[in-house]
Design an enzyme around this catalytic site. Structure first.
Site, PDB file in Angstrom:
ATOM      1  N   GLY A  44     -21.579 -20.027 -20.057  1.00 50.67           N
ATOM      2  CA  GLY A  44     -21.226 -18.662 -20.421  1.00 50.67           C
ATOM      3  C   GLY A  44     -22.065 -18.042 -21.518  1.00 50.67           C
ATOM      4  N   GLU A  69     -22.775 -26.182 -20.285  1.00 45.23           N
ATOM      5  CA  GLU A  69     -23.096 -25.855 -18.890  1.00 45.23           C
ATOM      6  C   GLU A  69     -23.709 -24.467 -18.736  1.00 45.23           C
ATOM      7  OE1 GLU A  69     -19.166 -28.075 -16.969  1.00 45.23           O
ATOM      8  OE2 GLU A  69     -19.239 -25.905 -17.140  1.00 45.23           O
ATOM      9  N   PRO A  70     -24.848 -24.220 -19.309  1.00 44.60           N
ATOM     10  CA  PRO A  70     -25.422 -22.881 -19.161  1.00 44.60           C
ATOM     11  C   PRO A  70     -26.058 -22.698 -17.794  1.00 44.60           C
ATOM     12  CG  PRO A  70     -26.890 -24.265 -20.456  1.00 44.60           C
ATOM     13  CD  PRO A  70     -25.713 -25.124 -20.079  1.00 44.60           C
ATOM     14  N   GLY A  71     -25.827 -21.542 -17.190  1.00 41.85           N
ATOM     15  CA  GLY A  71     -26.552 -21.160 -15.988  1.00 41.85           C
ATOM     16  C   GLY A  71     -27.474 -20.016 -16.377  1.00 41.85           C
ATOM     17  N   ARG A  78     -25.292  -7.560  -8.624  1.00 41.91           N
ATOM     18  CA  ARG A  78     -24.632  -7.442  -9.936  1.00 41.91           C
ATOM     19  C   ARG A  78     -24.372  -5.990 -10.370  1.00 41.91           C
ATOM     20  NH1 ARG A  78     -26.121  -9.133 -14.311  1.00 41.91           N
ATOM     21  NH2 ARG A  78     -24.206 -10.178 -14.933  1.00 41.91           N
ATOM     22  N   TYR A  87     -20.427  -5.605 -10.653  1.00 44.21           N
ATOM     23  CA  TYR A  87     -19.885  -5.643 -12.025  1.00 44.21           C
ATOM     24  C   TYR A  87     -20.271  -4.405 -12.839  1.00 44.21           C
ATOM     25  CZ  TYR A  87     -20.065 -10.686 -10.942  1.00 44.21           C
ATOM     26  OH  TYR A  87     -19.961 -11.909 -10.360  1.00 44.21           O
ATOM     27  N   CYS A 131     -25.840   0.997   3.356  1.00 41.51           N
ATOM     28  CA  CYS A 131     -25.090   2.208   3.685  1.00 41.51           C
ATOM     29  C   CYS A 131     -23.763   2.289   2.946  1.00 41.51           C
ATOM     30  CB  CYS A 131     -24.895   2.285   5.186  1.00 41.51           C
ATOM     31  SG  CYS A 131     -26.478   2.445   5.998  1.00 41.51           S
ATOM     32  N   GLU A 132     -23.833   2.264   1.648  1.00 37.66           N
ATOM     33  CA  GLU A 132     -22.655   2.495   0.810  1.00 37.66           C
ATOM     34  C   GLU A 132     -23.122   3.252  -0.434  1.00 37.66           C
ATOM     35  OE1 GLU A 132     -19.844  -0.580   0.044  1.00 37.66           O
ATOM     36  OE2 GLU A 132     -20.354  -1.691   1.873  1.00 37.66           O
ATOM     37  N   TYR A 154     -27.634 -15.431 -10.742  1.00 39.54           N
ATOM     38  CA  TYR A 154     -26.713 -14.711  -9.866  1.00 39.54           C
ATOM     39  C   TYR A 154     -27.409 -13.549  -9.162  1.00 39.54           C
ATOM     40  CZ  TYR A 154     -23.826 -17.490 -12.922  1.00 39.54           C
ATOM     41  OH  TYR A 154     -23.313 -18.541 -13.641  1.00 39.54           O
TER      42      TYR A 154
HETATM   43  N1  LLP Z   1     -19.386 -23.609 -15.959  1.00 36.39           N
HETATM   44  C1  LLP Z   1     -18.406 -23.125 -15.185  1.00 36.39           C
HETATM   45  C2  LLP Z   1     -17.205 -23.926 -14.954  1.00 36.39           C
HETATM   46  C3  LLP Z   1     -18.534 -21.859 -14.610  1.00 36.39           C
HETATM   47  O1  LLP Z   1     -17.559 -21.371 -13.850  1.00 36.39           O
HETATM   48  C4  LLP Z   1     -19.705 -21.088 -14.853  1.00 36.39           C
HETATM   49  C5  LLP Z   1     -19.872 -19.760 -14.262  1.00 36.39           C
HETATM   50  C6  LLP Z   1     -20.715 -21.651 -15.654  1.00 36.39           C
HETATM   51  C7  LLP Z   1     -20.524 -22.905 -16.197  1.00 36.39           C
HETATM   52  C8  LLP Z   1     -22.005 -20.933 -15.957  1.00 36.39           C
HETATM   53  O2  LLP Z   1     -21.847 -19.702 -16.572  1.00 36.39           O
HETATM   54  P1  LLP Z   1     -23.139 -18.971 -17.165  1.00 36.39           P
HETATM   55  O3  LLP Z   1     -23.700 -19.844 -18.252  1.00 36.39           O
HETATM   56  O4  LLP Z   1     -24.129 -18.809 -16.063  1.00 36.39           O
HETATM   57  O5  LLP Z   1     -22.655 -17.654 -17.643  1.00 36.39           O
HETATM   58  N2  LLP Z   1     -21.668 -13.935 -11.007  1.00 36.39           N
HETATM   59  C9  LLP Z   1     -21.413 -13.624 -12.392  1.00 36.39           C
HETATM   60  C10 LLP Z   1     -21.218 -14.858 -13.225  1.00 36.39           C
HETATM   61  C11 LLP Z   1     -20.138 -15.765 -12.694  1.00 36.39           C
HETATM   62  C12 LLP Z   1     -20.072 -17.056 -13.424  1.00 36.39           C
HETATM   63  C13 LLP Z   1     -19.156 -18.001 -12.778  1.00 36.39           C
HETATM   64  N3  LLP Z   1     -19.049 -19.229 -13.464  1.00 36.39           N
HETATM   65  C14 LLP Z   1     -22.533 -12.749 -12.917  1.00 36.39           C
HETATM   66  O6  LLP Z   1     -23.418 -12.378 -12.149  1.00 36.39           O
HETATM   67  O7  LLP Z   1     -22.530 -12.386 -14.089  1.00 36.39           O
END
Ligand code: LLP
Length: 419
Positions: free
Chosen positions: A235, A272-274, A311, A315, A342-343, A371
């Site tokens: 997050g 857990e960074p994405g 996104r 969002y 088409c939206e 994402y």
């Molecule tokens: N760990 C868990 C359990 C999660 O559910 C998530 C994201 C992450 C780690 C990684 O979060 P991050 O570091 O990437 O923020 N589609 C949305 C974000 C949804 C995230 C879902 N879970 C967007 O485009 O902002």
């Protein structure tokens, strides 16, 4: 927001000219700078590991391209996976099973069996899941995802740690969950919580760590349980807007690790960074195909829509847009950047001051690595686009574009409808 170099008004990505990339690979196309991925990984790993033993579980839902996974495998990352598909992708990219922690929600028995067969450690989300797992296996190492009642995020749809969400074992039941796991013969090794996504400040991470620490203390005093890790989830936000500033990783890491070290004997923190690792490494290149002046505004019509990057539509997210072939030129006109879907909700950006546009101009949509492709779809029967990896001016195709045949290949027409 990442700064990009330019030469003669031409934007460079990882040393390659955006216009050359667009010409070679077509548009829309996602372009990722490999060195940036490595730099981001090292920044977050470094900030935490300087303070205590750390494991980074890259949240591959953000971007699960096999080449990106290879880069992170080489860096030493581990994985947060949420589906058997993600597990399979990571294993094919070279991650061994012990480097993957599975954190699913509403997990089916079928998926649980597939995970057990692959020796994947499961971070259990509910008491129901625990009982159902016990019918499949015993003796395994497990951890629990707790609902910490601490939530945060860039949009209500991505706040996961609040009490009202579907995620995790309720805080009030978490000690029962561990004691039942022990009774069933499992080996509980960790405790996890995830507050939400796109969190720009350290405070909620500090708050959730306080909750995790107090539960770890209770597990030790009540059940005599010594956990091996505390997982604070992902997050970590990034600055999508030019005026925003990046998260101070040292402040974040200090807040989290000092709490764990002072409050528990837990030896490892998992993060857990994405988004933090992959978002700003990638731009989406899209061509201006149409210009339309309406009584209200100017539309720059591009070949990427919410099928390519959802996104903004989903969002209301801001993604910075620059004109890659007029890079650094001053803004002259305000445009809405809209795609071919088409939206009316199909927009990439709204009310952006850009240099005067012509058909054929190339737009770069920033921070599209997280994402972006992973949430893209084939809506309106539009095949998914290419992905390209750039390293110091050299490029590789890392995902071929889909064809119309690919899209149709899973449909079946019953014989009776062919008469
Ligand atoms: N760990 C868990 C359990 C999660 O559910 C998530 C994201 C992450 C780690 C990684 O979060 P991050 O570091 O990437 O923020 N589609 C949305 C974000 C949804 C995230 C879902 N879970 C967007 O485009 O902002």
């Amino acid at each position: 927001m990442r700064k990009f170099e330019s030469v003669d008004d031409q934007m460079l990505i990882g040393g390659a000219r955006a216009v050359d990339l667009a010409e070679e690979y077509g548009t829309p196309v996602y372009v990722t700078d490999e060195d940036a991925v490595r730099t981001n990984y090292r920044a977050v790993y470094g900030a935490f590991s300087r303070r205590m033993p750390t494991r980074i579980n890259y949240a591959c839902k953000a971007n699960s391209n096999l080449a990106i996974l290879r880069v992170l495998e080489q860096e030493g990352s581990c994985i947060d996976a949420v589906s058997i598909g993600e597990v399979e992708a990571c294993m094919r990219a070279g991650f061994s099973s012990e480097r993957i922690l599975y954190t699913g929600v509403n997990v089916s028995n079928h998926e649980l069996s597939a995970l057990v067969n692959r020796n994947i450690t499961i971070n259990i989300d509910s008491l129901s899941e625990l009982e159902r797992l016990a019918d499949i296996t015993s003796g395994a190492s497990v951890s629990f995802r707790m609902n910490p009642e601490v939530g945060a995020g860039h949009h209500e749809k991505v706040v996961t740690g609040a009490r009202s969400t579907k995620f995790g074992v309720p805080k009030g039941r978490i000690i029962d969950a561990y004691s039942r796991a022990i009774e069933l013969g499992f080996r509980p090794v960790g405790l996890h919580a995830h507050i939400g996504a796109g969190v720009q400040v350290a405070e909620p991470f500090a708050n959730v760590t306080d909750v995790l620490v107090s539960v770890a203390q209770e597990l030790e005093s009540k059940l005599g349980l010594q956990l091996e890790f505390i997982d604070i989830g992902g997050g970590i936000g990034i600055p999508y807007r030019p005026e925003e500033s990046p998260m101070d990783l040292d402040v974040l890491a200090e807040a989290v690790t000092s709490r764990i070290k002072n409050g528990t004997s837990v030896q490892q923190v998992i993060v857990e960074p994405g988004r933090y690792i992959i978002a700003d490494t990638t731009v989406l290149l899209t061509t201006v195909v149409d210009l339309k002046e309406t009584p209200d505004k100017m539309f720059a019509g591009v070949d990427a829509g919410f099928n390519t990057l959802v996104r903004p539509a989903f969002y209301g997210s801001y993604h910075h847009v620059a004109v890659a072939n007029k890079f650094g030129r001053p803004g002259e006109m305000v445009y809405d950047v809209a795609g071919p879907i088409c939206e009316s909700g199909d927009h990439i950006a709204r009310e952006r001051l850009l240099p005067r546009l012509e058909e054929g101009d190339l737009l770069a949509v920033y921070d599209a690595g997280a994402y972006g492709f992973s949430m893209s779809s084939q809506y309106n029967m539009r095949p998914k686009c290419r992905e390209v990896l750039v390293r110091q001016g050299r490029t590789n195709l890392i995902r071929e574009k889909e064809s119309i045949d690919d899209l149709l290949s899973h449909d079946r027409i019953p014989a009776r409808l062919m008469i």
